[in-house]
Scaffold this active site. Sequence first.
Site, mmCIF file in Angstrom:
data_model
loop_
_atom_site.group_PDB
_atom_site.id
_atom_site.type_symbol
_atom_site.label_atom_id
_atom_site.label_comp_id
_atom_site.label_asym_id
_atom_site.label_seq_id
_atom_site.Cartn_x
_atom_site.Cartn_y
_atom_site.Cartn_z
ATOM 1 N N GLY A 93 46.016 42.072 44.348
ATOM 2 C CA GLY A 93 45.749 43.494 44.511
ATOM 3 C C GLY A 93 47.005 44.343 44.596
ATOM 4 O O GLY A 93 46.923 45.536 44.886
ATOM 5 N N ASN A 124 33.519 35.162 38.883
ATOM 6 C CA ASN A 124 34.798 35.722 39.337
ATOM 7 C C ASN A 124 34.876 37.214 38.990
ATOM 8 O O ASN A 124 35.572 37.629 38.075
ATOM 9 C CB ASN A 124 35.969 34.942 38.722
ATOM 10 C CG ASN A 124 37.287 35.283 39.362
ATOM 11 O OD1 ASN A 124 37.433 36.290 40.049
ATOM 12 N ND2 ASN A 124 38.277 34.432 39.110
ATOM 13 N N TYR A 131 39.981 42.230 33.596
ATOM 14 C CA TYR A 131 40.035 42.097 32.140
ATOM 15 C C TYR A 131 39.299 43.234 31.436
ATOM 16 O O TYR A 131 39.691 43.646 30.344
ATOM 17 C CB TYR A 131 39.485 40.743 31.704
ATOM 18 C CG TYR A 131 40.280 39.573 32.249
ATOM 19 C CD1 TYR A 131 41.674 39.576 32.226
ATOM 20 C CD2 TYR A 131 39.639 38.475 32.798
ATOM 21 C CE1 TYR A 131 42.405 38.500 32.725
ATOM 22 C CE2 TYR A 131 40.363 37.399 33.297
ATOM 23 C CZ TYR A 131 41.744 37.413 33.252
ATOM 24 O OH TYR A 131 42.460 36.367 33.746
#
Length: 155
Positions: A93, A124, A131
């Site tokens: 993060g 996930n 992505y």
Amino acid sequence: MNPTIRKATATDCKQLLELVRELARYERAPDEVTVSLDEFIDAGFGDHPVWEAFVAEVDGHIVGMSLFYIRYSTWKGRRLYLEDIIVTEHMRGKGVGRLLFDETWKECQSKGYSGMVWQVLEWNEPAIQFYEKYGATFDGEWVNVAIASSEAISK
């Protein structure tokens, strides 16, 4: 905290393998990592290396990695296959994954490959959302298939 992104070296392999084990625990498969450190080093830096990697380093400690190799598609030609992008838990993060992904994508482009491909576990969500920000396409049509060299094949 400003990570340095650089190509991996053989001396990084012990830390890289620790990241691989951390990923295996996260993916609920801690016993699936069976590669030895010697094999890992040889496969990346031996006489016939089969993988390359970028590492993210902060204060001399590796906090992330992107491991990749070249695969060949009979339809598309040479493609970079992103085997793993791993960021240690306490650094997630903070933009480390983005830096590694961007550097790997630049490598793909600089070599003139036709694209970059990888897999992501369907559960996930953080990775999938990551992505999606890049406009990645997800193919639900193909099924992963594998056979281990230790398994007997009968005809």
